[in-house]
Design a protein around this motif. Structure first.
Motif, PDB file in Angstrom:
ATOM      1  N   PHE A 282      10.543   6.184  -4.768  1.00  0.00           N
ATOM      2  CA  PHE A 282       9.453   6.483  -5.541  1.00  0.00           C
ATOM      3  C   PHE A 282       9.125   8.148  -4.964  1.00  0.00           C
ATOM      4  O   PHE A 282       8.951   9.115  -5.777  1.00  0.00           O
ATOM      5  N   GLU A 283       8.789   7.961  -3.641  1.00  0.00           N
ATOM      6  CA  GLU A 283       9.094   8.908  -2.440  1.00  0.00           C
ATOM      7  C   GLU A 283      10.175   9.926  -2.852  1.00  0.00           C
ATOM      8  O   GLU A 283       9.430  11.191  -2.543  1.00  0.00           O
TER       9      GLU A 283
ATOM     10  N   GLU B  46       1.159  -1.257  -0.426  1.00  0.00           N
ATOM     11  CA  GLU B  46       0.285  -0.400  -0.286  1.00  0.00           C
ATOM     12  C   GLU B  46       1.129   1.343  -0.131  1.00  0.00           C
ATOM     13  O   GLU B  46       0.911   2.015  -0.447  1.00  0.00           O
ATOM     14  N   LYS B  47       1.629   0.734   0.782  1.00  0.00           N
ATOM     15  CA  LYS B  47       3.012   2.373   1.195  1.00  0.00           C
ATOM     16  C   LYS B  47       3.743   2.992  -0.596  1.00  0.00           C
ATOM     17  O   LYS B  47       3.618   4.158  -0.901  1.00  0.00           O
ATOM     18  N   LYS B  48       4.128   1.675  -1.307  1.00  0.00           N
ATOM     19  CA  LYS B  48       4.646   1.436  -2.714  1.00  0.00           C
ATOM     20  C   LYS B  48       3.592   2.155  -3.558  1.00  0.00           C
ATOM     21  O   LYS B  48       3.974   2.989  -4.138  1.00  0.00           O
ATOM     22  N   GLU B  49       2.032   1.533  -3.693  1.00  0.00           N
ATOM     23  CA  GLU B  49       1.526   2.109  -4.586  1.00  0.00           C
ATOM     24  C   GLU B  49       0.864   3.935  -3.994  1.00  0.00           C
ATOM     25  O   GLU B  49       0.550   4.083  -4.865  1.00  0.00           O
ATOM     26  N   LYS B  50       0.944   4.414  -3.285  1.00  0.00           N
ATOM     27  CA  LYS B  50       1.280   5.684  -2.416  1.00  0.00           C
ATOM     28  C   LYS B  50       2.144   6.801  -3.101  1.00  0.00           C
ATOM     29  O   LYS B  50       1.393   7.913  -3.852  1.00  0.00           O
TER      30      LYS B  50
ATOM     31  N   ALA C 269       4.226   9.899  -7.322  1.00  0.00           N
ATOM     32  CA  ALA C 269       5.236  10.075  -8.336  1.00  0.00           C
ATOM     33  C   ALA C 269       4.777  10.849  -9.560  1.00  0.00           C
ATOM     34  O   ALA C 269       5.482  11.530 -10.380  1.00  0.00           O
ATOM     35  N   VAL C 270       3.408   9.903 -10.064  1.00  0.00           N
ATOM     36  CA  VAL C 270       2.497  10.662 -10.918  1.00  0.00           C
ATOM     37  C   VAL C 270       2.339  11.373 -11.275  1.00  0.00           C
ATOM     38  O   VAL C 270       2.927  12.977 -12.281  1.00  0.00           O
TER      39      VAL C 270
END
Length: 118
Positions: free
Chosen positions: A113-114, A46-50, A55-56
């Protein structure tokens, strides 16, 4: 029943019942461990998806590249975790070890990504 029969029965029955009780305890502990590691993996995903979504949103012109990088990274994580847990294949520890690997790897991807600059 004579004394020898009772002793023979006790020697047979006590280890059997002790083994059964140990297995029940072990099974409950294993469920708890697997549940905890599974929760950690889900949180990391979930953290990765956020982080990917963030990033997008901050780099709309790079959306395709970000999405493709994410897809490739997910494939890498799957293969890496399978490779790193090969020795545990067929054991009770495998689900927990896979989840621990997923949690670590998805946290690393989220961090990447963050930190992606706009």
């Amino acid at each position: 029943m004579n004394k020898t029969s009772i002793i023979s029965y006790a020697l047979f029955a006590i280890p059997f019942f002790s083994y059964a009780a140990f297995n029940e305890i072990e099974v409950n502990q294993l469920k708890s461990i697997n549940g905890s590691s599974n929760s950690a993996a889900k949180i990391s995903i979930e953290k990765k998806e956020k982080a990917v979504k963030f990033a997008v949103e901050n780099n709309p012109e790079k959306k395709n590249e970000i999405v493709n990088t994410d897809k490739a990274w997910v494939a890498l994580i799957e293969n890496k975790c399978i490779f790193e847990t090969m020795e545990s294949k067929g054991t009770d520890a495998l689900p927990s070890l896979m989840d621990e690997c997923y949690a670590k790897e998805y946290n690393d991807e989220a961090l990447y990504f963050e930190r992606l600059l706009p």
